[in-house]
Structure formats: structure tokens, C-alpha cells
Design a protein around this motif. Structure first.
Motif, PDB file in Angstrom:
ATOM      1  N   TYR A 117       0.840  -1.191   0.000  1.00  0.00           N
ATOM      2  CA  TYR A 117       0.000   0.000   0.000  1.00  0.00           C
ATOM      3  C   TYR A 117       0.879   1.248   0.000  1.00  0.00           C
ATOM      4  N   VAL A 118       0.592   2.173  -0.892  1.00  0.00           N
ATOM      5  CA  VAL A 118       1.317   3.438  -0.977  1.00  0.00           C
ATOM      6  C   VAL A 118       0.335   4.558  -0.646  1.00  0.00           C
ATOM      7  N   GLU A 119       0.572   5.235   0.463  1.00  0.00           N
ATOM      8  CA  GLU A 119      -0.300   6.355   0.845  1.00  0.00           C
ATOM      9  C   GLU A 119      -0.063   7.538  -0.085  1.00  0.00           C
ATOM     10  N   SER A 120      -1.084   8.281  -0.316  1.00  0.00           N
ATOM     11  CA  SER A 120      -1.040   9.422  -1.225  1.00  0.00           C
ATOM     12  C   SER A 120      -0.047  10.480  -0.761  1.00  0.00           C
ATOM     13  N   ILE A 121       0.590  11.132  -1.715  1.00  0.00           N
ATOM     14  CA  ILE A 121       1.500  12.251  -1.423  1.00  0.00           C
ATOM     15  C   ILE A 121       0.745  13.394  -0.752  1.00  0.00           C
ATOM     16  N   ALA A 122      -0.560  13.464  -0.989  1.00  0.00           N
ATOM     17  CA  ALA A 122      -1.372  14.524  -0.400  1.00  0.00           C
ATOM     18  C   ALA A 122      -1.584  14.320   1.104  1.00  0.00           C
ATOM     19  N   ARG A 123      -1.313  13.138   1.600  1.00  0.00           N
ATOM     20  CA  ARG A 123      -1.482  12.850   3.024  1.00  0.00           C
ATOM     21  C   ARG A 123      -0.198  13.180   3.762  1.00  0.00           C
ATOM     22  N   PHE A 143       3.666  -1.156   3.971  1.00  0.00           N
ATOM     23  CA  PHE A 143       2.915   0.094   3.996  1.00  0.00           C
ATOM     24  C   PHE A 143       3.906   1.239   3.793  1.00  0.00           C
ATOM     25  N   PHE A 144       3.705   2.029   2.749  1.00  0.00           N
ATOM     26  CA  PHE A 144       4.646   3.087   2.398  1.00  0.00           C
ATOM     27  C   PHE A 144       3.997   4.457   2.531  1.00  0.00           C
ATOM     28  N   VAL A 145       4.753   5.406   3.094  1.00  0.00           N
ATOM     29  CA  VAL A 145       4.320   6.797   3.190  1.00  0.00           C
ATOM     30  C   VAL A 145       5.347   7.679   2.504  1.00  0.00           C
ATOM     31  N   GLN A 146       4.908   8.868   2.116  1.00  0.00           N
ATOM     32  CA  GLN A 146       5.783   9.759   1.354  1.00  0.00           C
ATOM     33  C   GLN A 146       6.217  10.983   2.149  1.00  0.00           C
ATOM     34  N   TRP A 147       5.900  11.011   3.446  1.00  0.00           N
ATOM     35  CA  TRP A 147       6.299  12.110   4.305  1.00  0.00           C
ATOM     36  C   TRP A 147       6.905  11.554   5.590  1.00  0.00           C
ATOM     37  N   PRO A 148       8.044  12.095   6.052  1.00  0.00           N
ATOM     38  CA  PRO A 148       8.712  11.540   7.239  1.00  0.00           C
ATOM     39  C   PRO A 148       7.873  11.646   8.513  1.00  0.00           C
ATOM     40  N   GLN A 149       7.058  12.689   8.635  1.00  0.00           N
ATOM     41  CA  GLN A 149       6.247  12.820   9.841  1.00  0.00           C
ATOM     42  C   GLN A 149       5.192  11.716   9.956  1.00  0.00           C
ATOM     43  N   LEU A 150       4.743  11.181   8.830  1.00  0.00           N
ATOM     44  CA  LEU A 150       3.803  10.060   8.877  1.00  0.00           C
ATOM     45  C   LEU A 150       4.498   8.800   9.368  1.00  0.00           C
ATOM     46  N   TYR A 159       9.044   4.984   5.170  1.00  0.00           N
ATOM     47  CA  TYR A 159       9.145   6.279   4.498  1.00  0.00           C
ATOM     48  C   TYR A 159      10.003   6.096   3.260  1.00  0.00           C
ATOM     49  N   VAL A 160       9.441   6.433   2.094  1.00  0.00           N
ATOM     50  CA  VAL A 160      10.163   6.233   0.833  1.00  0.00           C
ATOM     51  C   VAL A 160      10.404   7.534   0.096  1.00  0.00           C
ATOM     52  N   GLY A 161      10.024   8.650   0.681  1.00  0.00           N
ATOM     53  CA  GLY A 161      10.177   9.926  -0.013  1.00  0.00           C
ATOM     54  C   GLY A 161       9.100  10.098  -1.068  1.00  0.00           C
ATOM     55  N   CYS A 162       9.268  11.103  -1.861  1.00  0.00           N
ATOM     56  CA  CYS A 162       8.277  11.422  -2.889  1.00  0.00           C
ATOM     57  C   CYS A 162       8.405  10.455  -4.066  1.00  0.00           C
ATOM     58  N   LEU A 163       7.329   9.817  -4.412  1.00  0.00           N
ATOM     59  CA  LEU A 163       7.321   8.860  -5.525  1.00  0.00           C
ATOM     60  C   LEU A 163       6.799   9.478  -6.817  1.00  0.00           C
TER      61      LEU A 163
END
Length: 164
Positions: A117-123, A143-150, A159-163
Motif C-alpha cells: 500500500y502506498v499512501e497518497s503524497i497529499a497525506r 505500507f509506504f508513506v511519502q512524508w517523514p512525519q507520517l 518512508y520512501v520519499g516522494c514517488l
């Protein structure tokens, strides 16, 4: 999501099934375009399908119970039909029924699918409802997020950074 798909090894992940909400025509058009531009000879190795959406934006939680049950039955039919090895998904409510069915298959000892699962960059501050369900219920294998605070808020997330 399409940017992420564009770097996949197509020969390793074949056939590919693109599934979008029955109310979402744009996503499938973009997926078809991606397949056509990347694999001019191999378009037959990808299929495009639609699924009922669990919950439309703004739909009440009460009425979404029925639409989610309908989506779950449809997802069960799709999962039995295509038996995916990998489910790569993001925020829309269409992914939850597929992921839940894959999880239920794992519970009963039928492991066809790994769920990514890749969470939206908008989140930026908090997870989407789909993301929260998949995270809290431990349905997603990764489970992947694009923001370090998440990632700090949800330590099992990667945390994978901006995809983009």
C-alpha cells in the motif's frame, strides 16, 4: 501511482491487472496509455477492470456499509478470477475490499497475494481512511508513506520519499 508502475520490471510482473472504481474512467485511461507507450507489442499482457467503490467521497458512513458489502462480493469474484501475486494499491476506497479479501485468504491459509500500500503524497499529517484501515488492521504486508512525519506517527510504515 503511474510513476511507480512505470519503473516496474514488466516481464517480472505479468500479466498486469489494473482495477479502478466503476465511477473512475480517468485512471484506466491513464493506465492504458502507460501500457501502450511502454509496451507497444505487449498490451495483451495487461487487462483493465472496474470494481464497485466501497464509499464515494462525501457518502455517509451508514450507507457505505451496504456499498462496501457489494464491493467485497465483487472483490471476491475478482480475486478468485485473477489470483494476483502482488496487489499494489493506493488511497481510493476501491483498494480496501481487494486487500481485505487477500487478507482473509491468508487467514484461511490461501496465500496468493502480497499487499503493498502506498499512501497518497497529499497525506502529510494523517493517513487516509483506506490507509488507516489497512495499517491498523495490519492488512497490508508493506505500507509506504511519502512524508517523514507520517512514518514517525506510524512506525510500521516505510518512508520512501516522494514517488512522483
Amino acid at each position: 501511482m503511474l510513476n511507480l508502475l512505470s519503473v516496474l520490471q514488466k516481464d517480472r510482473f505479468s500479466p498486469r491487472f489494473y482495477i479502478a472504481a466503476a465511477t473512475d474512467n480517468m485512471s484506466l485511461q491513464k493506465a492504458r496509455l502507460l501500457e501502450e507507450t511502454e509496451d507497444k507489442m505487449e498490451t495483451s499482457r495487461s487487462q483493465f477492470m472496474q470494481i464497485y467503490r466501497s464509499r464515494e467521497v462525501g457518502q455517509s458512513y451508514l450507507t457505505s456499509v451496504l456499498t462496501t458489502l457489494i464491493a467485497m462480493v465483487h472483490a471476491l469474484w475478482l480475486m478468485l478470477r485473477i489470483r494476483p501475486q502482488v496487489i499494489l494499491c493506493n488511497g481510493p476506497g476501491t483498494c480496501v475490499p481487494l486487500c481485505v479479501i487477500a487478507f482473509l485468504f491468508k487467514v484461511v491459509g490461501i496465500r496468493w497475494s502480497s499487499v503493498f500500500y502506498v499512501e497518497s503524497i497529499a497525506r502529510v499529517q494523517r493517513l487516509s481512511l483506506s490507509g488507516l484501515l489497512l495499517y491498523k488492521l495490519r492488512i497490508a504486508d508493506q505500507f509506504f508513506v511519502q512524508w517523514p512525519q507520517l512514518q514517525k506517527e506510524y512506525p510500521r510504515a516505510h518512508y520512501v520519499g516522494c514517488l512522483m
